[in-house]
Design an enzyme around this catalytic site. Structure first.
Site, PDB file in Angstrom:
ATOM      1  N   GLY A 129       0.831  -1.198   0.000  1.00  0.00           N
ATOM      2  CA  GLY A 129       0.000   0.000   0.000  1.00  0.00           C
ATOM      3  C   GLY A 129       0.858   1.237   0.000  1.00  0.00           C
TER       4      GLY A 129
ATOM      5  N   TYR B  61      -7.474  -5.170 -12.869  1.00  0.00           N
ATOM      6  CA  TYR B  61      -6.149  -5.351 -13.450  1.00  0.00           C
ATOM      7  C   TYR B  61      -5.176  -6.130 -12.594  1.00  0.00           C
ATOM      8  CZ  TYR B  61      -1.552  -4.097 -15.305  1.00  0.00           C
ATOM      9  OH  TYR B  61      -0.287  -4.147 -15.802  1.00  0.00           O
TER      10      TYR B  61
ATOM     11  N   ASP C 289      -8.068  -3.845 -20.391  1.00  0.00           N
ATOM     12  CA  ASP C 289      -8.563  -3.527 -19.049  1.00  0.00           C
ATOM     13  C   ASP C 289      -8.482  -2.045 -18.697  1.00  0.00           C
ATOM     14  OD1 ASP C 289      -5.779  -3.248 -18.326  1.00  0.00           O
ATOM     15  OD2 ASP C 289      -5.738  -5.427 -18.191  1.00  0.00           O
TER      16      ASP C 289
ATOM     17  N   CYS D 171      -3.500   7.573  -8.480  1.00  0.00           N
ATOM     18  CA  CYS D 171      -3.811   6.785  -7.282  1.00  0.00           C
ATOM     19  C   CYS D 171      -2.796   7.163  -6.207  1.00  0.00           C
ATOM     20  CB  CYS D 171      -3.695   5.301  -7.588  1.00  0.00           C
ATOM     21  SG  CYS D 171      -3.844   4.290  -6.101  1.00  0.00           S
TER      22      CYS D 171
ATOM     23  N   CYS E 248     -13.264   1.770  -3.609  1.00  0.00           N
ATOM     24  CA  CYS E 248     -12.552   3.001  -3.973  1.00  0.00           C
ATOM     25  C   CYS E 248     -12.640   3.181  -5.483  1.00  0.00           C
ATOM     26  CB  CYS E 248     -11.079   2.919  -3.560  1.00  0.00           C
ATOM     27  SG  CYS E 248     -10.149   4.383  -4.088  1.00  0.00           S
TER      28      CYS E 248
HETATM   29  S1  SF4 Z   1      -9.475   2.506  -7.201  1.00  0.00           S
HETATM   30 FE1  SF4 Z   1      -8.545   3.748  -5.543  1.00  0.00          FE
HETATM   31  S2  SF4 Z   1      -6.923   2.460  -4.696  1.00  0.00           S
HETATM   32 FE2  SF4 Z   1      -7.501   1.577  -6.667  1.00  0.00          FE
HETATM   33  S3  SF4 Z   1      -6.092   2.430  -8.192  1.00  0.00           S
HETATM   34 FE3  SF4 Z   1      -7.907   3.755  -8.145  1.00  0.00          FE
HETATM   35  S4  SF4 Z   1      -7.475   5.380  -6.621  1.00  0.00           S
HETATM   36 FE4  SF4 Z   1      -6.004   3.694  -6.313  1.00  0.00          FE
END
Ligand code: SF4
Length: 467
Positions: free
Chosen positions: A113, A252, A356, A392, A444
Site C-alpha cells: 500500500g 487489473y 482492461d 492513485c 474506492c
Molecule cells: S481505485 Fe482507488 S486504490 Fe484503486 S487504483 Fe484507483 S485510486 Fe487507487
C-alpha cells in the site's frame, strides 16, 4: 523543505506464516504466486523463536531464493514481500521486509500500500531526531512503534497505526509474534487462512491454493490480528472504518484465480466484458483480449454477443509488464517485445479488442497498430475500466496526472490518438453492476471519479500533480 519520499508509487504483495516448521519454504511458494504484484525486489524474514533472520535482494523470487539462500531461513514463522517500485523508489535498502534490531528485540515489517501522510510524519520524526535508512514510507511505522510510550508492543503498534493515513496492509513480526493490520478503509486485499495448526496471511488467495491453505476470511478494515503461541486474537485499532477496496484489484492487478471479498476475479472481469457487450454492442467478426489480464473480460464480451473469441494477440510471457517499466522509451520498446498479432486470426476481420485500462495511451496505440498491420479491417476498442483521470495515492502506479491520457482528453480525442475505429469505456455504474453492487459503497473509485476515501495531504498532492 519537506524530505522527499521517492517510493510513492508501489504495488506489492505480502505473505506470512505462523506455526509451521517449513515457514520459509511456504513463504517462498506464496511469494512466487504473488510475483505479478511486484518483480523488482523480494525478501523473506524468518523467526526461530529467538532471532529474526532475513534474505532479500533485487530480482524475482526464483532468482533471490536459491537453494543456498533458503538454507539460512530456518524457523516456524516467516513474512515475505514482493516489491514493485518506480524509478527512484528502488534500491536494495528499500526491498522488504525491513528488519530492525534494538535492545528490546527485533522487528520485521512488510507493507503493501501507500501512506498519504508519510511525508508529514517523516518530517516530524526527523525533526525529533529519527534517521531513516530507506526512502520507503514503510519505515515510518517502525519509528512510530519505537517512539510510542506504551509498555507493550501490541499497544505500541495500535498507537502507531492510528497515526497513519492511506492504504496499508502490514505484517509485523517479532521473535515470538506475528501481527497483521489492515487500514481503516481496507484499500488493499488481505486474507487469512490455515494450514493444519498454522496460520497463513496473503495479499491474494491464489497464494493459498498453491500450498493447500484453507481460506478462513478476509482481514477487516481497521483490524489488528495478533498470532502467537496462544493462538489468534483480533482487535480493532481504528474506531471508525469505512470499507473502500480498490476496484483496480478486480480490473487489473489481482490474479484471476484469486477471490477478493468473496468475488472471484475472473468472474468479475468476465461480468465486466458482458456489461461492455450491453454498453458497446458491435457488429464484428472476432473478439480478442489483450493478454493476460483482459482475456476474462474478452470471453465475457464474446459470450454475451455471440461473436467468437479468438486469440488475436499473443504475449511473450518472458517480458515484464509494460505498465511497470520505468521510462517512456522502455515502455514503447516493451510493447514490441511483448505482444504479437496473429495474422491468421485477424486478417480481413472486424475485430473487437478488449483491454482492461488505458493509462498513457501508448500501449493501446501500439496494439491497435499491431492488429491493423496484421490485416484487421476495423478495430473497436472496449475497455473494462472507466477512464483513469486521476492518480492513485494508495499504492498503484497510475502515474502522475499529467501522464494520464484521460485526465484532459475526451473519449473521442483518445480514440483518435490510439487510431481505433471506436473506443468505449465501461461506465462506473456498469462496472459496479459487474461486481454485483448497486452503488459504489465499499469500493474506492478515486482514480476514475476523483473522490478518494481518505484525506490527501498537500505534500502528497504536490508529488502527484507536479508539472
Ligand atoms: S481505485 Fe482507488 S486504490 Fe484503486 S487504483 Fe484507483 S485510486 Fe487507487
Amino acid at each position: 523543505m519537506l524530505p522527499e519520499i521517492k517510493g510513492l508509487n508501489e504495488e506489492c504483495g505480502i505473505f506470512g506464516v505462523f506455526g509451521h516448521q517449513d515457514a520459509a519454504q511456504l513463504t517462498y511458494y506464496g511469494l512466487h504466486s504473488l510475483q505479478h504484484r511486484g518483480q523488482e525486489g523480494t525478501g523473506i524474514v524468518v523467526s526461530d523463536g529467538k532471532k529474526l533472520t532475513g534474505v532479500k535482494g533485487e530480482g524475482l523470487v526464483s532468482e533471490i531464493f536459491t537453494a543456498e539462500a533458503m538454507k539460512d531461513l530456518e524457523g516456524s514463522a516467516a513474512i515475505g514481500h514482493v516489491r514493485y517500485a518506480t524509478a527512484g523508489g528502488g534500491g536494495y535498502e528499500n526491498v522488504q521486509p525491513l528488519l530492525f534490531h534494538s535492545q528490546t528485540g527485533s522487528l520485521a515489517l512488510a507493507h503493501n500500500g501507500n501512506l498519504v501522510n508519510a511525508n508529514s510524519l517523516k518530517y516530524q520524526l526527523e525533526s525529533q531526531g529519527s534517521i531513516f535508512q530507506t526512502s520507503s514510507d514503510t519505515e515510518v511505522l517502525a519509528h512510530l512503534i519505537r517512539r510510542s510510550g506504551y509498555p507493550h508492543l501490541k499497544d505500541q503498534v495500535k498507537n502507531a497505526l492510528s497515526m497513519l493515513k492511506g492504504a496499508y496492509a502490514y505484517l509485523i513480526m517479532t521473535e515470538t509474534e506475528l501481527m497483521v493490520a489492515l487500514d481503516p478503509h481496507g484499500l488493499r486485499p488481505l486474507s487469512l487462512g490455515c494450514l493444519g495448526d498454522a496460520y497463513v496471511v496473503a495479499s491474494e488467495t491464489c497464494a493459498f491454493d498453491v500450498i493447500g491453505v484453507e481460506y478462513i476470511r478476509d482481514i477487516m478494515p481497521g483490524e489488528l490480528l495478533i498470532i502467537n503461541e496462544n493462538g489468534l486474537t483480533s482487535e480493532r485499532f481504528a474506531i471508525s472504518t469505512t470499507k473502500a477496496i480498490c476496484t483496480m484489484e478486480y480490473i487489473y492487478f489481482s490474479r484471476p484465480d484469486s477471490n477478493i471479498q468473496g468475488i472471484n476475479v475472473h468472474t468479475a472481469r468476465k461480468n465486466m466484458g458482458k456489461q461492455l457487450a450491453v454498453e458497446a454492442p458491435f457488429e464484428a467478426d472476432v473478439v480478442t483480449g489483450v493478454p493476460d489480464s483482459s482475456i476474462s473480460a474478452a470471453i465475457g464480451y464474446a459470450e454475451a454477443t455471440g461473436i467468437p473469441y479468438e486469440m488475436g494477440l499473443i504475449k511473450n510471457k518472458y517480458v515484464g509488464r509494460t505498465f511497470i517499466q520505468p521510462s517512456q522509451s522502455l515502455r514503447e520498446q516493451g510493447v514490441k517485445m511483448k505482444l504479437s498479432a496473429v495474422r491468421g486470426v485477424v486478417e480481413g476481420k472486424r475485430v473487437v479488442m478488449v483491454d482492461d485500462s488505458i493509462v498513457r495511451g501508448t500501449t493501446s496505440r501500439r496494439i491497435v497498430n499491431l492488429l491493423k498491420e496484421a490485416g484487421a479491417t476495423e478495430v473497436h476498442v472496449v475497455i473494462s475500466s472507466p477512464p483513469i483521470k486521476n492518480p492513485c495515492f494508495y499504492g498503484i502506479d497510475t502515474s502522475t496526472k499529467e501522464e494520464l491520457i484521460a485526465s484532459d482528453k475526451s473519449v473521442e480525442q483518445i480514440r483518435e490518438l490510439i487510431g481505433a475505429d471506436s473506443l468505449t469505456f465501461i461506465s462506473v455504474e456498469g462496472m459496479m453492476k459487474a461486481l454485483g453492487q448497486e452503488g459504489t459503497n465499499g469500493y474506492c473509485l478515486g482514480c476514475f471519479t476523483g473522490n478518494y476515501p481518505t484525506e490527501i495531504y498537500p505534500d502528497t498532492l504536490q508529488y502527484y500533480y507536479q508539472k
